[in-house]
Design an enzyme around this catalytic site. Structure first.
Site, PDB file in Angstrom:
ATOM      1  N   GLU A 118      48.462  21.365  44.265  1.00 53.62           N
ATOM      2  CA  GLU A 118      48.526  20.156  43.429  1.00 53.62           C
ATOM      3  C   GLU A 118      49.083  20.511  42.060  1.00 53.62           C
ATOM      4  OE1 GLU A 118      45.922  17.552  40.483  1.00 53.62           O
ATOM      5  OE2 GLU A 118      46.051  19.718  40.773  1.00 53.62           O
ATOM      6  N   ARG A 165      46.052   8.011  38.687  1.00 51.32           N
ATOM      7  CA  ARG A 165      46.272   9.443  38.464  1.00 51.32           C
ATOM      8  C   ARG A 165      47.404   9.889  39.378  1.00 51.32           C
ATOM      9  NH1 ARG A 165      43.243  12.722  35.478  1.00 51.32           N
ATOM     10  NH2 ARG A 165      43.405  14.969  35.713  1.00 51.32           N
ATOM     11  N   ARG A 167      49.829  12.644  40.780  1.00 47.64           N
ATOM     12  CA  ARG A 167      49.945  14.081  40.962  1.00 47.64           C
ATOM     13  C   ARG A 167      50.845  14.371  42.157  1.00 47.64           C
ATOM     14  NH1 ARG A 167      48.154  13.928  36.622  1.00 47.64           N
ATOM     15  NH2 ARG A 167      46.454  15.139  35.674  1.00 47.64           N
TER      16      ARG A 167
END
Length: 417
Positions: A118, A165, A167
């Site tokens: 990630e 979020r 990512r």
């Protein structure tokens, strides 16, 4: 069947929580916070998972032989400058201290079946003066180590989680594995990024987009070696893509929004301590910080310019997912990026509590209540990943890729081929 897993850059255990829920076992982990004496994240990790097979030293100082053999390597590694250099008899290597090269070192020695990594979404376009170079170096290293790769930029809010979020997740499969062979055969086919790939099985996207011809040619290719890629490669990677045998296919995809939790759903009820509420005397400053601006300003050396920025909701909207949680949350002093909510019981304005921050990221209540300061509790959550996303990926890893074509009942995408 679960996979024996090594977790690097473990933080407070987000990868582990998600993977264990999906049936995998973490057999070794490492967490080290540089430049500080107190190791709050590691201490939190140990409290919940125990100290056995966990190390709290700089990964640069961990001998490769101390890392056990494993099937899956996971970690959220920093976005740094991944440029490489030719070092004579030592071959290709990167600058000391850049943590990607520790992943490369361990992968080269241990050859796990899979990697699940990630990073922040800017990895796909960094550095600014040679867009895509850093991600291409990562891809080239994995190619040289014998892996095929699929990636996807995910926004947690698109898939029912209560926070925005974004990512990039990178899935690498050794070429002699079932997933590695699946990528070999399927990654250049239509619908791969919308239906047949690793990511769309749990994270559906619009399958009605423009279709590519069967067995289309790569959009670009890696250059001769990682050093040449580091020096010359430049390319705009899209949010989804694959790399197979040096060829790169990439496209943008539109997530199919899944309605889920909102910021309001995670707020504590039944009373919140007074220390979390805003001071009335600071309200004008809060309004200014959150508001839109267009101001003439002058730098220290006399340069005149116009500063402008848009407004941020004040207080935050409770009927949708939250803005991205930052490490700077947790104090009641005015700040533009901090979350401010209307308390559901009193109607007064306050910041998020540590428990609410944990809920946004999918951790159990009180996960970081391990003796660290309140500020560090927010820092740990601001650095964390959304646990549920990892659990979903972990579920896919328990499946065979050709379950897509079986009667297993696997659900994926918005339509079937």
């Amino acid at each position: 069947m679960g996979l024996d897993t090594v977790e690097l850059f473990a933080g407070v255990g987000g990868f582990r929580l998600g993977l264990e829920e999906a049936g995998h076992e973490v057999i070794w982990s490492n967490q080290w916070e540089p430049s500080i004496q107190a190791q709050h994240a590691s201490d939190c990790y140990v409290k919940h998972f125990g100290a056995d097979d966990h190390t709290n030293i700089d990964i640069n100082d961990v001998p490769t032989e101390d890392v056990p053999d494993h099937e899956l390597l996971v970690g959220g590694f920093p976005c740094q400058d991944y440029s490489v250099a030719q070092t004579g008899a030592e071959g290709i290597e990167g600058e000391k201290g850049v943590l990607w090269w520790e992943i490369e070192r361990i992968t080269r020695a241990k050859r796990p079946k899979y990697l699940l990594l990630e990073n922040v979404n800017r990895l796909l376009r960094s550095p600014t003066d040679q867009r895509g170079r850093d991600f291409a170096v990562v891809l080239h290293c994995l190619h040289d180590l014998g892996y095929n790769v699929e990636w996807r930029m995910l926004n947690a809010a698109d898939y029912g989680y209560p926070t925005k979020r974004r990512r990039v997740f990178i899935f690498a499969a050794r070429r002699d594995t079932d997933w590695g062979g699946w990528l070999d055969e399927e990654a250049d086919q239509p619908h791969y990024f919308t239906q047949r790939g690793f990511f769309p099985r749990e994270f559906p996207v619009d399958s009605g987009q423009q279709q590519f011809p069967v067995a289309r040619q790569p959009d670009t290719e890696l250059l001769g070696d990682p050093k040449q890629t580091s020096e010359e490669f430049e390319f705009d990677f899209e949010h989804a893509g694959s790399m197979v045998d040096g060829g790169i296919w990439t496209r943008d995809v539109d997530p199919i929004d899944i309605e889920g939790e909102t910021l309001g759903d995670v707020l504590q009820t039944g009373g919140v301590d007074d220390e979390f509420f805003l001071d009335e005397e600071d309200m004008d400053r809060w309004e200014y910080m959150k508001g839109a601006k267009e101001e003439d300003r002058v730098t220290d050396d006399g340069y005149e310019y116009t500063f402008s920025e848009g407004a941020i909701p004040f207080p935050d909207n409770l009927d949708g997912p939250s803005r991205t949680l930052l490490t700077s949350e947790g104090t009641t002093g005015p700040g533009r990026e901090k979350h401010v909510v209307e308390d559901p019981e009193t109607g007064d304005l306050r910041i998020l509590t540590p428990i609410e921050a944990e809920r946004l990221m999918g951790f159990p209540d009180g996960w970081t209540d391990t003796g660290m300061s309140r500020t560090w509790r927010y820092t740990c959550m601001g650095n964390a990943l959304v646990v549920g996303l990892v659990e979903q990926m972990g579920r896919t890893l328990t499946q065979s890729p050709d379950d897509l074509d079986s009667d297993s009942g696997l659900v994926f995408g918005s339509t079937s081929e």
